[in-house]
Enzyme design. Sequence first.
Site, PDB file in Angstrom:
ATOM      1  N   ASP A  53       0.472  -7.327   6.423  1.00 48.79           N
ATOM      2  CA  ASP A  53      -0.601  -8.170   5.727  1.00 48.79           C
ATOM      3  C   ASP A  53      -0.474  -8.116   4.196  1.00 48.79           C
ATOM      4  O   ASP A  53      -1.004  -8.725   3.536  1.00 48.79           O
ATOM      5  CB  ASP A  53      -2.110  -8.073   6.198  1.00 48.79           C
ATOM      6  CG  ASP A  53      -2.616  -6.656   5.917  1.00 48.79           C
ATOM      7  OD1 ASP A  53      -1.777  -5.821   5.535  1.00 48.79           O
ATOM      8  OD2 ASP A  53      -3.851  -6.351   6.038  1.00 48.79           O
ATOM      9  N   SER A  54       0.440  -7.212   3.845  1.00 50.89           N
ATOM     10  CA  SER A  54       0.994  -7.108   2.596  1.00 50.89           C
ATOM     11  C   SER A  54       1.611  -8.518   1.969  1.00 50.89           C
ATOM     12  O   SER A  54       1.808  -8.850   0.854  1.00 50.89           O
ATOM     13  CB  SER A  54       2.023  -6.243   2.348  1.00 50.89           C
ATOM     14  OG  SER A  54       3.048  -5.854   3.252  1.00 50.89           O
ATOM     15  N   ASP A  92       0.412  -7.025  11.871  1.00 47.33           N
ATOM     16  CA  ASP A  92      -0.985  -6.510  11.444  1.00 47.33           C
ATOM     17  C   ASP A  92      -2.229  -7.414  11.753  1.00 47.33           C
ATOM     18  O   ASP A  92      -2.282  -8.506  11.576  1.00 47.33           O
ATOM     19  CB  ASP A  92      -0.876  -6.642   9.922  1.00 47.33           C
ATOM     20  CG  ASP A  92      -0.503  -5.299   9.242  1.00 47.33           C
ATOM     21  OD1 ASP A  92      -1.040  -4.293   9.886  1.00 47.33           O
ATOM     22  OD2 ASP A  92      -0.427  -5.207   8.050  1.00 47.33           O
ATOM     23  N   LYS A 121      -1.406  -3.637  14.745  1.00 46.60           N
ATOM     24  CA  LYS A 121      -1.588  -2.492  13.826  1.00 46.60           C
ATOM     25  C   LYS A 121      -3.135  -2.616  13.220  1.00 46.60           C
ATOM     26  O   LYS A 121      -3.388  -4.071  12.958  1.00 46.60           O
ATOM     27  CB  LYS A 121      -0.673  -2.390  12.797  1.00 46.60           C
ATOM     28  CG  LYS A 121      -1.064  -1.290  11.765  1.00 46.60           C
ATOM     29  CD  LYS A 121       0.031  -0.679  10.776  1.00 46.60           C
ATOM     30  CE  LYS A 121       0.297  -1.632   9.681  1.00 46.60           C
ATOM     31  NZ  LYS A 121      -0.648  -1.634   8.601  1.00 46.60           N
ATOM     32  N   GLU A 123      -6.198  -0.793  10.922  1.00 42.49           N
ATOM     33  CA  GLU A 123      -6.446   0.145   9.839  1.00 42.49           C
ATOM     34  C   GLU A 123      -7.721   1.198  10.055  1.00 42.49           C
ATOM     35  O   GLU A 123      -8.661   0.109  10.556  1.00 42.49           O
ATOM     36  CB  GLU A 123      -6.311  -0.287   8.350  1.00 42.49           C
ATOM     37  CG  GLU A 123      -5.256  -0.935   8.012  1.00 42.49           C
ATOM     38  CD  GLU A 123      -5.280  -1.487   6.566  1.00 42.49           C
ATOM     39  OE1 GLU A 123      -6.366  -1.261   5.613  1.00 42.49           O
ATOM     40  OE2 GLU A 123      -4.381  -2.177   6.004  1.00 42.49           O
ATOM     41  N   GLU A 190      -0.150   6.510   5.216  1.00 43.75           N
ATOM     42  CA  GLU A 190       0.254   6.118   3.986  1.00 43.75           C
ATOM     43  C   GLU A 190      -0.242   6.975   2.880  1.00 43.75           C
ATOM     44  O   GLU A 190      -1.492   7.184   2.872  1.00 43.75           O
ATOM     45  CB  GLU A 190      -0.252   4.547   3.874  1.00 43.75           C
ATOM     46  CG  GLU A 190       0.089   3.893   2.611  1.00 43.75           C
ATOM     47  CD  GLU A 190      -0.067   2.234   2.390  1.00 43.75           C
ATOM     48  OE1 GLU A 190      -0.075   1.828   3.438  1.00 43.75           O
ATOM     49  OE2 GLU A 190       0.078   1.888   1.442  1.00 43.75           O
TER      50      GLU A 190
HETATM   51  O1  KIV Z   1       0.988  -4.555   5.263  1.00 36.27           O
HETATM   52  C1  KIV Z   1       1.696  -3.801   5.022  1.00 36.27           C
HETATM   53  O2  KIV Z   1       2.880  -4.184   4.545  1.00 36.27           O
HETATM   54  C2  KIV Z   1       1.592  -2.364   5.689  1.00 36.27           C
HETATM   55  C3  KIV Z   1       2.474  -1.332   5.185  1.00 36.27           C
HETATM   56  C4  KIV Z   1       2.366  -0.883   3.782  1.00 36.27           C
HETATM   57  C5  KIV Z   1       2.659  -0.198   6.270  1.00 36.27           C
HETATM   58  O3  KIV Z   1       0.645  -2.086   6.142  1.00 36.27           O
END
Ligand code: KIV
Length: 274
Positions: A53-54, A92, A121, A123, A190
Site C-alpha cells: 500500500d506504499s 496488502d 499482509k 499490519e 520494519e
Molecule cells: O507497503 C509497503 O511497501 C510495505 C513495505 C514497506 C514492507 O508494507
Amino acid sequence: MSTPAETGRKPVTLHRLREMHAQGEKVTMLTAYDATFARLVDDAGVDTILVGDSLGMLVQGHGSTVPVSLDDMVYHTRCVARGNRTAWVIGDLPFGSYQENREQALRASVALMQAGAQMVKLEGGGWTAETVHFLTERGIPVCAHLGLTPQSVHALGGYRIQGRDEAGAATLRKHATELAQAGSAMMVLELMPSAVAAQVQADNPGMITIGIGAGSGTAGQVLVLHDMLHVTRGKLPRFVRNFMAEGGSVEDAVRRYVAAVKDGSFPDEALHAY
Ligand code: KIV
C-alpha cells in the site's frame, strides 16, 4: 511473452519459501504495483512481490498509506498478477479493510486473492491474531507486519524506530509469538534494532521473517522498489541502498539486490541497520 519454463524458474510456492528458509537461503522481496515492473522483478529472480500500500505515496501521490482503498489494492494486484510469471505475490490489506472484525478481513482478503494475490499482509500486533487464525483456517496465507506499521503513522507520531527500549522490544517479541501461534507464515519486521528482529526470528524459528530496516538477522529482506532504484524523491531512510548506482539498467539493479540479499552482503550492519 516467455513462460515460466522459458525463464527457467518454477512458480514460487509457500512450500518452496519454507524450504528456502529451512535451508538457510535468504528470501527476497520487492514491491511492484504494475504489470511491467512485476514482470521485470520476476525476470530478475525476486522470490516474492509485495503489492504494497506504499503505492499510496509512490503511485497516487498521497502523504501516507492511509487513503489507499481496497478497490485501489484490488486494481494494482490485478495489474501485478498479469505481469508476474513465477514470483509469490502478496497483497496488502489497506487501512480500514480488516480492523472492524474478522469477517470484514475475510471479505477483503477474498477480493485480493481473487485479484491474483497468493497471500495477504496485514499490519498490527496481537489484536490481529484472531483474524490471522480465521484467515489461515480458511485457506488464506497471511503475512503479519510488526514494528513500524505505516498505517498507524499518526498514532505512532511519525516514522520512528520501534522496540528501542526493553519494554518496547518485549512487546514486539510477545506480539510476534502470538501471530506465529495464530498461523502467520511470514512476518515483515520494519524499522527496529537488528537485535530485536534477530530475537523475534530466534523465538519463532519456523517463521519467515522479512526485514526492512531490521538488520541482517531475518530470513529475508524487502525494499520498496522505487527506493532501491533511487527514484523516490526526498530523503531516503538509512536502510536503503542505491542499487541503481551499481547497475547498468533497472533489471541489473534488481539482480544485484537479489544477489546481495542472497549472499548476505545486504543489509550491511554498519550501514543499513539500527
Ligand atoms: O507497503 C509497503 O511497501 C510495505 C513495505 C514497506 C514492507 O508494507
